[in-house]
Motif scaffolding. Structure first.
Motif, PDB file in Angstrom:
ATOM      1  N   ARG A 106       0.843  -1.206   0.000  1.00  0.00           N
ATOM      2  CA  ARG A 106       0.000   0.000   0.000  1.00  0.00           C
ATOM      3  C   ARG A 106       0.872   1.246   0.000  1.00  0.00           C
ATOM      4  NH1 ARG A 106      -0.026   4.172   3.027  1.00  0.00           N
ATOM      5  NH2 ARG A 106      -0.078   2.950   4.945  1.00  0.00           N
ATOM      6  N   ARG A 107       1.924   1.228   0.794  1.00  0.00           N
ATOM      7  CA  ARG A 107       2.791   2.410   0.847  1.00  0.00           C
ATOM      8  C   ARG A 107       3.422   2.690  -0.514  1.00  0.00           C
ATOM      9  NH1 ARG A 107       3.746   0.874   6.107  1.00  0.00           N
ATOM     10  NH2 ARG A 107       5.436  -0.524   5.558  1.00  0.00           N
ATOM     11  N   THR A 108       3.901   1.641  -1.167  1.00  0.00           N
ATOM     12  CA  THR A 108       4.524   1.814  -2.484  1.00  0.00           C
ATOM     13  C   THR A 108       3.517   2.376  -3.484  1.00  0.00           C
ATOM     14  OG1 THR A 108       5.909  -0.093  -2.005  1.00  0.00           O
ATOM     15  CG2 THR A 108       5.803   0.613  -4.297  1.00  0.00           C
ATOM     16  N   ILE A 109       2.317   1.798  -3.502  1.00  0.00           N
ATOM     17  CA  ILE A 109       1.285   2.272  -4.429  1.00  0.00           C
ATOM     18  C   ILE A 109       0.923   3.721  -4.121  1.00  0.00           C
ATOM     19  CG2 ILE A 109      -1.174   1.990  -5.025  1.00  0.00           C
ATOM     20  CD1 ILE A 109      -0.776  -1.006  -5.022  1.00  0.00           C
ATOM     21  N   HIS A 110       0.786   4.050  -2.866  1.00  0.00           N
ATOM     22  CA  HIS A 110       0.436   5.430  -2.509  1.00  0.00           C
ATOM     23  C   HIS A 110       1.516   6.416  -2.947  1.00  0.00           C
ATOM     24  CE1 HIS A 110      -3.055   5.083   0.623  1.00  0.00           C
ATOM     25  NE2 HIS A 110      -3.401   4.777  -0.598  1.00  0.00           N
ATOM     26  N   GLU A 111       2.770   6.026  -2.779  1.00  0.00           N
ATOM     27  CA  GLU A 111       3.849   6.917  -3.235  1.00  0.00           C
ATOM     28  C   GLU A 111       3.753   7.169  -4.736  1.00  0.00           C
ATOM     29  OE1 GLU A 111       7.585   5.198  -1.851  1.00  0.00           O
ATOM     30  OE2 GLU A 111       6.863   5.423   0.221  1.00  0.00           O
ATOM     31  N   LYS A 112       3.496   6.095  -5.479  1.00  0.00           N
ATOM     32  CA  LYS A 112       3.392   6.247  -6.942  1.00  0.00           C
ATOM     33  C   LYS A 112       2.220   7.146  -7.326  1.00  0.00           C
ATOM     34  CE  LYS A 112       5.594   1.922  -8.374  1.00  0.00           C
ATOM     35  NZ  LYS A 112       5.374   0.567  -8.897  1.00  0.00           N
ATOM     36  N   ILE A 113       1.109   6.990  -6.635  1.00  0.00           N
ATOM     37  CA  ILE A 113      -0.063   7.799  -6.974  1.00  0.00           C
ATOM     38  C   ILE A 113       0.189   9.264  -6.624  1.00  0.00           C
ATOM     39  CG2 ILE A 113      -2.528   8.193  -6.533  1.00  0.00           C
ATOM     40  CD1 ILE A 113      -2.828   5.164  -6.177  1.00  0.00           C
ATOM     41  N   ARG A 114       0.845   9.507  -5.488  1.00  0.00           N
ATOM     42  CA  ARG A 114       1.161  10.898  -5.144  1.00  0.00           C
ATOM     43  C   ARG A 114       2.075  11.522  -6.194  1.00  0.00           C
ATOM     44  NH1 ARG A 114       1.429   9.026   0.380  1.00  0.00           N
ATOM     45  NH2 ARG A 114       3.689   8.877   0.145  1.00  0.00           N
ATOM     46  N   ALA A 168       2.143  10.685  -9.306  1.00  0.00           N
ATOM     47  CA  ALA A 168       1.308  10.920 -10.497  1.00  0.00           C
ATOM     48  C   ALA A 168       0.472  12.185 -10.326  1.00  0.00           C
ATOM     49  CB  ALA A 168       0.400   9.706 -10.740  1.00  0.00           C
ATOM     50  N   ILE A 169      -0.005  12.418  -9.108  1.00  0.00           N
ATOM     51  CA  ILE A 169      -0.793  13.639  -8.851  1.00  0.00           C
ATOM     52  C   ILE A 169       0.075  14.876  -9.023  1.00  0.00           C
ATOM     53  CG2 ILE A 169      -1.988  14.984  -7.054  1.00  0.00           C
ATOM     54  CD1 ILE A 169      -3.133  12.356  -5.978  1.00  0.00           C
ATOM     55  N   ARG A 170       1.295  14.809  -8.493  1.00  0.00           N
ATOM     56  CA  ARG A 170       2.187  15.958  -8.644  1.00  0.00           C
ATOM     57  C   ARG A 170       2.472  16.239 -10.113  1.00  0.00           C
ATOM     58  NH1 ARG A 170       4.577  13.909  -3.794  1.00  0.00           N
ATOM     59  NH2 ARG A 170       5.900  12.548  -5.037  1.00  0.00           N
ATOM     60  N   ALA A 171       2.586  15.165 -10.904  1.00  0.00           N
ATOM     61  CA  ALA A 171       2.893  15.321 -12.327  1.00  0.00           C
ATOM     62  C   ALA A 171       1.663  15.742 -13.130  1.00  0.00           C
ATOM     63  CB  ALA A 171       3.457  14.003 -12.874  1.00  0.00           C
ATOM     64  N   ARG A 172       0.485  15.279 -12.727  1.00  0.00           N
ATOM     65  CA  ARG A 172      -0.734  15.580 -13.495  1.00  0.00           C
ATOM     66  C   ARG A 172      -1.850  16.030 -12.539  1.00  0.00           C
ATOM     67  NH1 ARG A 172       0.625  10.363 -15.163  1.00  0.00           N
ATOM     68  NH2 ARG A 172      -1.327   9.445 -14.446  1.00  0.00           N
ATOM     69  N   PRO A 173      -1.648  17.206 -11.913  1.00  0.00           N
ATOM     70  CA  PRO A 173      -2.617  17.660 -10.908  1.00  0.00           C
ATOM     71  C   PRO A 173      -4.045  17.779 -11.437  1.00  0.00           C
ATOM     72  CG  PRO A 173      -1.042  19.403 -11.453  1.00  0.00           C
ATOM     73  CD  PRO A 173      -0.525  18.146 -12.059  1.00  0.00           C
ATOM     74  N   GLU A 174      -4.189  17.950 -12.740  1.00  0.00           N
ATOM     75  CA  GLU A 174      -5.547  18.083 -13.297  1.00  0.00           C
ATOM     76  C   GLU A 174      -6.313  16.759 -13.177  1.00  0.00           C
ATOM     77  OE1 GLU A 174      -2.766  18.078 -14.934  1.00  0.00           O
ATOM     78  OE2 GLU A 174      -2.915  16.609 -16.545  1.00  0.00           O
ATOM     79  N   GLN A 175      -5.596  15.666 -12.939  1.00  0.00           N
ATOM     80  CA  GLN A 175      -6.267  14.371 -12.777  1.00  0.00           C
ATOM     81  C   GLN A 175      -6.413  13.985 -11.303  1.00  0.00           C
ATOM     82  OE1 GLN A 175      -3.937  11.662 -15.154  1.00  0.00           O
ATOM     83  NE2 GLN A 175      -4.878  12.346 -17.071  1.00  0.00           N
ATOM     84  N   GLU A 235      -8.689  14.221  -9.036  1.00  0.00           N
ATOM     85  CA  GLU A 235      -9.910  13.543  -8.596  1.00  0.00           C
ATOM     86  C   GLU A 235      -9.875  12.047  -8.914  1.00  0.00           C
ATOM     87  OE1 GLU A 235     -13.335  15.756  -8.820  1.00  0.00           O
ATOM     88  OE2 GLU A 235     -14.392  14.200  -7.689  1.00  0.00           O
ATOM     89  N   THR A 236      -9.538  11.747 -10.149  1.00  0.00           N
ATOM     90  CA  THR A 236      -9.494  10.339 -10.566  1.00  0.00           C
ATOM     91  C   THR A 236      -8.385   9.576  -9.835  1.00  0.00           C
ATOM     92  OG1 THR A 236     -10.278  11.043 -12.724  1.00  0.00           O
ATOM     93  CG2 THR A 236      -9.374   8.832 -12.571  1.00  0.00           C
ATOM     94  N   LEU A 237      -7.232  10.215  -9.725  1.00  0.00           N
ATOM     95  CA  LEU A 237      -6.125   9.531  -9.065  1.00  0.00           C
ATOM     96  C   LEU A 237      -6.433   9.276  -7.586  1.00  0.00           C
ATOM     97  CD1 LEU A 237      -3.215  11.413 -10.861  1.00  0.00           C
ATOM     98  CD2 LEU A 237      -3.660   8.948 -11.006  1.00  0.00           C
ATOM     99  N   MET A 238      -7.196  10.174  -6.978  1.00  0.00           N
ATOM    100  CA  MET A 238      -7.593   9.965  -5.586  1.00  0.00           C
ATOM    101  C   MET A 238      -8.477   8.729  -5.436  1.00  0.00           C
ATOM    102  SD  MET A 238      -6.262  12.323  -3.735  1.00  0.00           S
ATOM    103  CE  MET A 238      -7.127  13.098  -2.382  1.00  0.00           C
ATOM    104  N   LYS A 239      -9.261   8.443  -6.450  1.00  0.00           N
ATOM    105  CA  LYS A 239     -10.101   7.233  -6.396  1.00  0.00           C
ATOM    106  C   LYS A 239      -9.200   5.997  -6.329  1.00  0.00           C
ATOM    107  CE  LYS A 239     -14.110   9.352  -7.149  1.00  0.00           C
ATOM    108  NZ  LYS A 239     -15.161   9.435  -6.145  1.00  0.00           N
ATOM    109  N   LEU A 240      -8.117   6.047  -7.097  1.00  0.00           N
ATOM    110  CA  LEU A 240      -7.187   4.914  -7.070  1.00  0.00           C
ATOM    111  C   LEU A 240      -6.482   4.831  -5.715  1.00  0.00           C
ATOM    112  CD1 LEU A 240      -5.628   5.333 -10.627  1.00  0.00           C
ATOM    113  CD2 LEU A 240      -7.450   3.769  -9.923  1.00  0.00           C
ATOM    114  N   TYR A 241      -6.181   5.996  -5.180  1.00  0.00           N
ATOM    115  CA  TYR A 241      -5.548   6.062  -3.860  1.00  0.00           C
ATOM    116  C   TYR A 241      -6.408   5.318  -2.840  1.00  0.00           C
ATOM    117  CZ  TYR A 241      -2.453   8.548  -0.522  1.00  0.00           C
ATOM    118  OH  TYR A 241      -1.504   8.879   0.417  1.00  0.00           O
ATOM    119  N   SER A 242      -7.703   5.557  -2.921  1.00  0.00           N
ATOM    120  CA  SER A 242      -8.567   4.937  -1.915  1.00  0.00           C
ATOM    121  C   SER A 242      -8.800   3.455  -2.199  1.00  0.00           C
ATOM    122  CB  SER A 242      -9.874   5.710  -1.757  1.00  0.00           C
ATOM    123  OG  SER A 242     -10.784   5.347  -2.745  1.00  0.00           O
TER     124      SER A 242
END
Lengths: 213, 213
Positions: B138-146, B148-155, B157-164
């Protein structure tokens, strides 16, 4: 103790008070011990007194509420840990006010326990209804935090901690709702949980508090 | 049914399969009904047979595991709802592979239930240990998603769904750990929960599965 932990965790968050946060983290062990004791007591009561009907229902409700209370304590501890994290990183503007959401969550917990002690099912029904208010607050806060992330993606990590604080507060409300439903079952013998949950839109999260939001 | 719901929810996510996701959402009502039935059965057994010692412990364990199973069903339903959301929005690149994490979570659930049915406490101890692996995933996946958010902040909302989704999978593991601890208590009469949790660093979240991560 759990109500106190929630109040202290939120005060720690709002005031960025590391000492208060540490207190919540440290005192959680005592809540954990109390959960074990209550469960042992329930087992003893079941074995020695072999309660039936209303008394049996009460013990079953206590076994489950005991579990939920301990989990609420963990949620308070998690919020406190977020505060300890926030204290270590660069000051980031908190784009939301957690206070009213925290007050609502705390109040639900308090009233769900009052409903248990007073065997007051109408109070318990009220707690169930109030959960919608809390869910709405969580949605508003989450929208604001997502907007803040879009505006300041370099603060994603810190803002995500705030995101999960709101989630934790919502889950406390869900657990208070669980407690309320156990009280209703205890008093009315009516299993209200899982009623009305199919009305949820797809984009709304089902809470793991027994399927009720 | 809960194991199946988890597997189907993850398959729906990985394949972006709306039909599968809908199936998980629809079938959760049946899991909810079963929870109510199991609890009623436990109440009847306690009232009619007044079990003591090991039998009483078993019934108490079942009451609690029943609760956790239903919540796992809700988590599967939440993941399925995320899939329904993702199906409606623009295709976003999923920056992580949920499969191995999902397999790990599912496997823990399966083995915790096997441990219950076989009253096998060594299997239950293994499940507890495996939870650390899941938390790491979970920690590894969360780091990757964060990232991705930093790189594509316009996404965001969608990336947060994956986070959860990752968070939900972790919580399933926590609930499997709860089940395992109930099995250990049932078999060994030893309350293992709340042991060793003080070793957690501050930035690591305490799970609401009875204080154990």
């Amino acid at each position: 103790m759990v109500e106190g932990a929630i109040a202290t965790a939120v005060a720690a968050l709002v005031n960025r008070d590391e000492t208060l946060a540490r207190k919540v983290v440290d005192e959680d062990a005592e809540i954990d011990r109390m959960e074990v004791d209550v469960e042992e007591d329930c087992a003893k009561i079941l074995a020695l007194y072999q309660p039936v009907a209303g008394d049996l229902r009460f013990v079953i409700a206590v076994l489950k509420i005991n579990n939920d209370l301990e989990r609420m304590g963990d949620l308070a501890k998690n919020i406190a840990k977020r505060v300890l994290y926030l204290a270590r990183v660069d000051q980031v503007e908190i784009p939301v006010d957690f206070r009213s959401m925290a007050v609502q969550a705390q109040d639900m917990v308090k009233r769900s326990l009052d409903a248990l002690v007073q065997a007051d099912s109408s109070m318990a029904h009220q707690v169930r209804q109030d959960d919608d208010v809390l869910d709405g607050m969580r949605r508003t806060i989450h929208e604001k935090i997502r907007a803040a992330i879009r505006a300041r993606p370099e603060q994603t990590e810190t803002l995500m901690k705030l995101y999960s604080v709101a989630k934790h507060l919502e889950r406390m409300g869900d657990m208070a709702t669980n407690v309320a439903e156990d009280v209703i079952y205890m008093v009315e013998g009516d299993i209200v949980r899982h009623q009305g949950e199919d009305e949820l839109p797809d984009d709304q999260e089902e809470e793991t508090g027994r399927g009720e939001v």
